[in-house]
Write an enzyme that holds these catalytic residues in place. Structure first.
Site, PDB file in Angstrom:
ATOM      1  N   SER A 149       0.805  -1.206   0.000  1.00  0.00           N
ATOM      2  CA  SER A 149       0.000   0.000   0.000  1.00  0.00           C
ATOM      3  C   SER A 149       0.850   1.274   0.000  1.00  0.00           C
ATOM      4  O   SER A 149       1.702   1.451  -0.865  1.00  0.00           O
ATOM      5  CB  SER A 149      -0.962  -0.057   1.194  1.00  0.00           C
ATOM      6  OG  SER A 149      -2.021   0.816   0.994  1.00  0.00           O
ATOM      7  N   ASP A 350      -8.215  -6.221  -5.630  1.00  0.00           N
ATOM      8  CA  ASP A 350      -8.133  -4.954  -4.895  1.00  0.00           C
ATOM      9  C   ASP A 350      -8.491  -3.817  -5.840  1.00  0.00           C
ATOM     10  O   ASP A 350      -7.941  -3.720  -6.934  1.00  0.00           O
ATOM     11  CB  ASP A 350      -6.692  -4.773  -4.388  1.00  0.00           C
ATOM     12  CG  ASP A 350      -6.455  -3.424  -3.729  1.00  0.00           C
ATOM     13  OD1 ASP A 350      -7.421  -2.855  -3.168  1.00  0.00           O
ATOM     14  OD2 ASP A 350      -5.303  -2.944  -3.759  1.00  0.00           O
ATOM     15  N   HIS A 403      -6.234  -6.405  -1.324  1.00  0.00           N
ATOM     16  CA  HIS A 403      -5.171  -5.450  -1.000  1.00  0.00           C
ATOM     17  C   HIS A 403      -4.126  -6.059  -0.070  1.00  0.00           C
ATOM     18  O   HIS A 403      -2.937  -5.812  -0.209  1.00  0.00           O
ATOM     19  CB  HIS A 403      -5.838  -4.237  -0.334  1.00  0.00           C
ATOM     20  CG  HIS A 403      -4.965  -3.039  -0.220  1.00  0.00           C
ATOM     21  ND1 HIS A 403      -4.531  -2.335  -1.318  1.00  0.00           N
ATOM     22  CD2 HIS A 403      -4.461  -2.390   0.857  1.00  0.00           C
ATOM     23  CE1 HIS A 403      -3.802  -1.306  -0.908  1.00  0.00           C
ATOM     24  NE2 HIS A 403      -3.742  -1.322   0.407  1.00  0.00           N
TER      25      HIS A 403
END
Length: 436
Positions: A149, A350, A403
């Site tokens: 991320s 994601d 994710h």
């Protein structure tokens, strides 16, 4: 740490938790939790794991539900052993960074409102240098950075800081060999373009909204969006409905806790506020566990910090983030020249930093292909995802993961880290047959 509360099993490895002061002047200290490898730690590399946000805790996500050996139980009162922990292959260090995240703190209150990319990298470098003084057996050990991320910024920026520190001082105690980032924020333009395309092709948004997003949001910063772009992001969220944008095909967490987080792209800038699968409420369990006084005591948490509520992600840090590079692609070019092992991976369900975004960012690097696009296989002989090798970089997708790849596909994530650390391609069918 002899034992943590609610640990009903014996661990075969040692683990340590505590603080490293990164600035005496500011009274700033970063919290870490370090797990030695389960077998023969002296022969295994050292790995640092960072979660994103900005403002999210690597203890909450990295340890509590992803790659750490202890995952938090559903009642939030204890932990269970993660059979796919990455400490099977490495000594793994989790860091709450920057100051104000998780158990990390600063005695200078203005610090919490002035975090940004540059200071985070500087503080993390100081942390590593001082941590190695405390654990000197890891000086010059093979060292790798990993994260997901917003760690798409933290990891290459820290790698750059380490390499420049080497060159300036000759200090080789941090023996950086490479890094790997997943569903990583990399380049604002390509990330936005890839998100909007992914949302449209998976049927989450209308043709009209897709066009407007490309007109008003493509060239926006992730952390500082314009009112016009915000308005269209709101429309996109409404159209997508109450789904988990971090894992678009799995159920959401049905509790009051989850309502705000399922708004797709409502807050694109909170790119580290993780989606959670199989049990979609894993983050909620961490909130209970890491707020327990006895847990904080076992982990040597500063008692002053324990008086305020511990959060998985800090909204204050997220909204007050100062400097945020629009792109880290120039850092990739610099680090590729050093000959570092660089891998990027993507869970393909994601919608926050989707596989399309990473592919556009890699394409912008203009690297020649070394190994063409092909499927890789997990231990069961199923397609685990797809991969392509470039000169200086390897890209891997993980099929069916959101994710947080190690949460959704833990077995495949362990195969991924094994391949990365060994510097070998992801397994193909012929590899599995030769093992039989």
């Amino acid at each position: 740490v002899p034992r943590v509360p609610g640990q009903a099993f014996d661990a075969s490895f040692a683990h340590y938790a505590g603080y490293v002061t990164v600035s005496e002047d500011r009274g700033a200290a970063l919290f870490y939790w370090f797990f030695e490898a389960a077998h023969d730690p002296a022969s295994k590399p050292l790995l640092l794991w960072l979660n994103g946000g900005p403002g999210c805790s690597s203890i909450a996500f990295g340890v509590g539900e992803e790659v750490g050996p202890f995952h938090v139980n559903a009642d939030g009162k204890g932990v269970h052993m993660n059979p796919y922990s990455w400490n099977q292959v490495a000594n793994i260090l989790f860091l709450d960074s920057p100051v104000g995240v998780g158990y990390s703190y600063s005695n200078t209150s203005a610090d919490i409102l002035s975090n940004g990319d540059e200071r985070t990298a500087k503080d993390s470098l100081v942390f590593l240098t001082k941590w190695l003084e405390r654990f000197p057996q890891y000086k010059e050990r093979e060292f790798y950075l990993t994260g997901e991320s917003y760690a798409g910024h933290y990891v290459p920026q820290l790698a750059q800081a380490i390499k420049r520190h080497h060159e300036a001082t000759g200090d080789k105690s941090i023996n950086l060999k490479g890094y790997m980032v997943g569903n990583a924020l990399t380049d604002d333009f390509h990330d936005h373009y890839g998100i909007f395309q992914y949302m449209w092709t998976t049927g989450l948004i209308s043709d009209q909204t897709y066009k407007l997003l490309n007109i008003f949001c493509d060239f926006e910063s992730f952390v500082h969006t314009s009112p016009q772009c915000d308005k269209i992001l709101d429309i996109a969220s409404t159209e997508a409905g109450n789904i988990d944008s971090y894992s678009i095909f799995t159920p959401t967490c049905h509790s009051s806790f989850a309502s705000s987080r399922n708004k797709v792209v409502k807050r694109l800038r909170s790119v580290g506020k993780m989606g959670e699968q199989y049990d979609p409420c894993t983050e909620k369990h961490s909130i209970v566990y890491f707020n327990l006084h006895e847990v904080q005591k076992a982990l040597h948490v500063n008692p002053v910090i324990g008086k305020s509520k511990w959060e998985t992600c800090s909204e204050v840090i997220n909204t007050n983030w100062k400097d945020c590079e629009r792109s880290v692609l120039h850092i990739y070019h610099e680090l590729i020249q050093y000959g570092l092992r660089i891998w990027m991976f993507s869970g393909d369900t994601d919608a926050v930093i989707p596989v399309t975004s990473t592919r556009y960012s890699i394409d912008a690097l203009k690297l020649p292909t070394v190994t063409p696009w092909h499927a890789w296989y997990d231990d069961d002989g199923e397609v685990g995802g797809w991969t392509q090798g470039y000169k200086g970089l390897n890209f891997v997708t993980v099929r069916g993961a959101g994710h947080e790849v190690p949460l959704h596909r833990p077995k495949q994530a362990l195969t991924l880290i094994k391949s990365f650390l060994a510097g070998r391609p992801m397994p193909v069918l012929s590899d599995l047959r030769s093992d039989m």
